[in-house]
Design an enzyme around this catalytic site. Structure first.
Site, mmCIF file in Angstrom:
data_model
loop_
_atom_site.group_PDB
_atom_site.id
_atom_site.type_symbol
_atom_site.label_atom_id
_atom_site.label_comp_id
_atom_site.label_asym_id
_atom_site.label_seq_id
_atom_site.Cartn_x
_atom_site.Cartn_y
_atom_site.Cartn_z
ATOM 1 N N SER A 66 0.802 -1.227 0.000
ATOM 2 C CA SER A 66 0.000 0.000 0.000
ATOM 3 C C SER A 66 0.838 1.282 0.000
ATOM 4 C CB SER A 66 -0.942 -0.066 1.205
ATOM 5 O OG SER A 66 -1.819 0.997 1.233
ATOM 6 N N ASP A 280 -1.452 1.282 -3.714
ATOM 7 C CA ASP A 280 -2.211 0.169 -4.287
ATOM 8 C C ASP A 280 -3.622 0.602 -4.685
ATOM 9 O OD1 ASP A 280 -3.077 0.410 -1.663
ATOM 10 O OD2 ASP A 280 -3.423 -1.733 -1.407
ATOM 11 N N GLU A 374 -12.648 6.136 6.051
ATOM 12 C CA GLU A 374 -11.673 6.573 7.037
ATOM 13 C C GLU A 374 -11.211 7.958 6.600
ATOM 14 O OE1 GLU A 374 -9.486 3.079 9.182
ATOM 15 O OE2 GLU A 374 -8.825 3.130 7.114
ATOM 16 N N ALA A 375 -10.788 8.760 7.560
ATOM 17 C CA ALA A 375 -10.348 10.120 7.240
ATOM 18 C C ALA A 375 -9.231 10.099 6.196
ATOM 19 C CB ALA A 375 -9.866 10.821 8.511
ATOM 20 N N ASN A 376 -8.422 9.023 6.197
ATOM 21 C CA ASN A 376 -7.295 8.941 5.261
ATOM 22 C C ASN A 376 -7.715 8.626 3.831
ATOM 23 O OD1 ASN A 376 -7.738 6.148 5.157
ATOM 24 N ND2 ASN A 376 -6.157 5.705 6.681
ATOM 25 N N SER A 502 -1.418 1.694 17.760
ATOM 26 C CA SER A 502 -1.553 1.461 16.321
ATOM 27 C C SER A 502 -1.671 -0.033 16.070
ATOM 28 C CB SER A 502 -0.326 2.013 15.597
ATOM 29 O OG SER A 502 -0.223 1.407 14.319
ATOM 30 N N THR A 504 -0.832 -1.160 13.074
ATOM 31 C CA THR A 504 0.095 -1.431 11.975
ATOM 32 C C THR A 504 1.539 -1.027 12.289
ATOM 33 O OG1 THR A 504 -0.295 0.727 10.974
ATOM 34 C CG2 THR A 504 -1.718 -1.059 10.251
HETATM 35 P P1 NG1 Z 1 -3.264 2.188 12.676
HETATM 36 O O1 NG1 Z 1 -1.802 2.032 12.455
HETATM 37 O O2 NG1 Z 1 -3.920 1.073 13.447
HETATM 38 O O3 NG1 Z 1 -3.592 3.559 13.244
HETATM 39 C C1 NG1 Z 1 -3.582 2.805 10.082
HETATM 40 C C2 NG1 Z 1 -4.546 3.929 9.797
HETATM 41 C C3 NG1 Z 1 -5.926 3.333 9.594
HETATM 42 C C4 NG1 Z 1 -5.941 2.212 8.558
HETATM 43 C C5 NG1 Z 1 -4.838 1.201 8.867
HETATM 44 C C6 NG1 Z 1 -4.722 0.101 7.833
HETATM 45 C C7 NG1 Z 1 -4.597 6.199 10.756
HETATM 46 C C8 NG1 Z 1 -4.629 7.031 11.967
HETATM 47 N N1 NG1 Z 1 -4.598 4.861 10.926
HETATM 48 O O4 NG1 Z 1 -3.997 2.143 11.258
HETATM 49 O O5 NG1 Z 1 -6.827 4.354 9.258
HETATM 50 O O6 NG1 Z 1 -5.856 2.716 7.257
HETATM 51 O O7 NG1 Z 1 -3.568 1.857 9.031
HETATM 52 O O8 NG1 Z 1 -3.951 0.438 6.733
HETATM 53 O O9 NG1 Z 1 -4.568 6.723 9.638
HETATM 54 ZN ZN ZN Z 2 -3.738 1.127 0.214
#
Ligand code: NG1
Ligand code: ZN
Length: 532
Positions: A66, A280, A374-376, A502, A504
């Site tokens: 990604s 991606d 998601e905001a992103n 987090s 990730t």
């Molecule tokens: P984590 O690392 O759990 O905050 C991030 C993004 C999620 C989501 C995941 C999966 C933020 C704050 N968090 O999660 O929105 O996209 O990665 O890729 O952007």
């Molecule tokens: Zn992606």
């Protein structure tokens, strides 16, 4: 199992890095590509078990990392309806990946087959694809080796965006009702719906799309061939997939959202429409500059607001006033967007934990038309079966206007990817919504003004001690911390802040918003101090 010897032999060519602990998380497995070979070999085993468990339904495997740097890679499983792997199966991925020796691996495989009562005579069907990363081909070979060791039938779809693979998996399991299971089938379905929705709508001028130098570039170029220039002109930039170092570097949706600025080198015309995809192509954000040069971000929350407004109006216009339209967000959604949707649009908002699978589930089960973002910038719109029935045949239009609105809704169910958030589908959807509303970016942006906010990453010794409740907005552990955060928040006008581990990265994230940028920054740092 009948595959014991084959697994043992094949596994010797994909040795697990000794002592390394892997975990199937929110984004599947993701890490430096050189650590992934054994993991991907084993994901092949898991995909076959999953397919057999579901009576031979086709399972997808996507190899991508990604928005992460070029030297990373990752892998995710796709369930039959194009959704993420069912959560309760993630532990099997972790179990297989962590088996230290060949003996441990065949034992873990046998144990999972037994626990899930797998009939190893059942056919296993798996399809896979990868993004443009240079590590992809080698990892694909490891996957193929795993699949063939356990007798799975498989098809290589080569280079695709993540949502394209999800689309293909859904097609393959839907008896031809969802679409043609090919890359061309995907472009045809989207373009046909888009052209129909844009009929008799005034042209908007070109949209510039930054493709993060990833797979979205070549895919968008192909999609654009199906769409006449008079309908929409695409200006495709950052689509160099032959220079790996450029992938996600100083460009793309993650860069624009986190840095809140233009990708360097992008030439902008005031009030033009600009969008960035991630590596991606499952995320998208829009942005523009005003006459005075100021930068304005139109993120996932703004897209959700536009989508909810457009679809809510359309449902009413179609005479479907009883249809329940709702929006699903996470705690990271800007408070101003939530207030806008609830108070101005008068639509319900649900909040779930981070991670698309949670949002997707809520949108699918709670609403007839469920908008989730998601905001992103990762999100889509789901139409449930009740709604699809009404749109397709259950509702007799009472006027020509109702008939037209119904027709639009029908095309939108084709345009919008029902399997997963999809940047290319979302791009066309936003263009349709703006064209139908005759809105420029200014009007879209003016729906509400974002509350100033700040996201901080805090390195901690052990992030697992940070346990949350209330859709991750409150900490229940370590004890006493939430009270300290509440005390900080209480000092700021329109203050809101939360901390969570987090899923990730090995860190705790602190989010804060407040009436002014200065206050949002201070609040974030105060809460970060509490957490650290
Ligand atoms: P984590 O690392 O759990 O905050 C991030 C993004 C999620 C989501 C995941 C999966 C933020 C704050 N968090 O999660 O929105 O996209 O990665 O890729 O952007
Ligand atoms: Zn992606």
């Amino acid at each position: 199992t009948p595959f014991t010897d084959a697994i043992r032999t094949a596994s010797q060519a994909h040795v697990k890095p000794e002592g390394k602990k892997f975990s199937y998380g929110t984004a599947g497995f993701r890490m430096k590509a050189e650590l992934l070979e054994s993991v991907i070999f084993r994901v092949g085993l898991l995909a076959a078990i999953r397919s057999r468990k579901l009576g031979g339904k086709t399972i997808g495997v996507m190899i991508t990392a990604s928005h992460n740097p070029p030297e990373d890679n990752g892998v995710k499983l796709v369930d039959p309806m194009g959704e993420m792997l069912e959560g309760s199966w993630e532990k099997y991925g972790t179990q297989l990946a962590n088996a230290e020796t060949e003996d441990d691996l065949v034992e873990a495989f046998a144990q999972i087959c037994e626990e899930q009562k797998i009939n190893n005579e059942t056919a296993a069907n798996v399809v896979y694809a990868r993004d443009t990363r240079p590590s992809g081909p080698l990892l694909v070979r490891a996957l193929e080796s795993g699949l063939s060791a356990v007798g799975a039938n498989s098809v290589d779809y080569n280079i695709l965006t993540t949502p394209q693979l999800h689309y293909i998996v859904r097609c393959l399991n839907s008896d031809g009702l969802y679409g043609t299971p090919s890359e061309a089938g995907y472009y045809e379905k989207l373009a046909t719906a888009f052209i129909k929705l844009m009929e008799n709508k005034a042209a908007l001028g070109p949209v510039t799309v930054d493709c993060a130098n990833g797979v979205g570039g070549p895919s968008l170029r192909k999609l654009a061939e199906y769409i006449p220039k008079e309908v929409l002109e695409f200006n495709i930039v950052n689509d160099d997939v032959d220079s790996p170092a450029k992938l996600n570097h100083q460009c793309g949706a993650d860069f624009v959202k986190t840095q809140q600025k233009l990708p360097p080198g992008l030439e902008v015309t005031p009030l033009g429409r600009y969008a960035s995809l991630d590596g991606d192509a499952d995320r998208i954000v829009y942005y523009f500059t005003a006459q005075d040069g100021t930068f304005h971000l139109l993120d996932g929350d703004k897209i959700a607001s536009l989508a909810a407004s457009f679809l809510g109006d359309l449902a009413k216009a179609a005479g479907l006033g009883n249809i329940k339209v709702g929006v699903v967000q996470t705690a990271y959604a800007n408070g101003a967007s939530t207030a806008f949707i609830e108070k101005s649009l008068r639509l319900p908002v649900s909040v779930t934990a981070t991670g698309v699978k949670h949002l997707h589930h809520e949108a699918a089960t709670k609403y007839d038309i469920g908008v989730y973002f998601e905001a992103n910038g990762h999100g889509t719109v789901l139409f449930n079966s009740n709604c699809l029935y009404l749109i397709q045949k259950g509702h007799e239009p009472k006027s020509p206007a109702e008939a037209t609105a119904l027709e639009y809704l029908r095309s939108l169910t084709d345009l919008i990817n029902q399997a997963v958030g999809d940047a290319l589908s979302d791009l066309l959807f936003v263009e349709v919504a703006l064209a139908h509303k005759s809105w420029s970016v200014n009007e879209w942006s003016g729906l509400y003004t974002d509350l100033p906010n700040r996201l901080v990453r805090v390195e901690v010794e052990d992030r697992t001690i940070f346990q949350t409740t209330d859709a991750e907005r409150k900490l229940i552990s370590p004890p006493g911390i939430q009270e300290l955060i509440d005390a900080c928040v209480g000092k700021y006008k329109q203050g809101r802040s939360f901390a969570r581990a987090s899923g990730t990265e090995d860190a705790v994230r602190v989010y804060a918003e407040a009436a002014s940028k200065g206050e949002a920054d201070i609040l974030a740092y105060k809460v970060a101090e509490v957490v650290a």
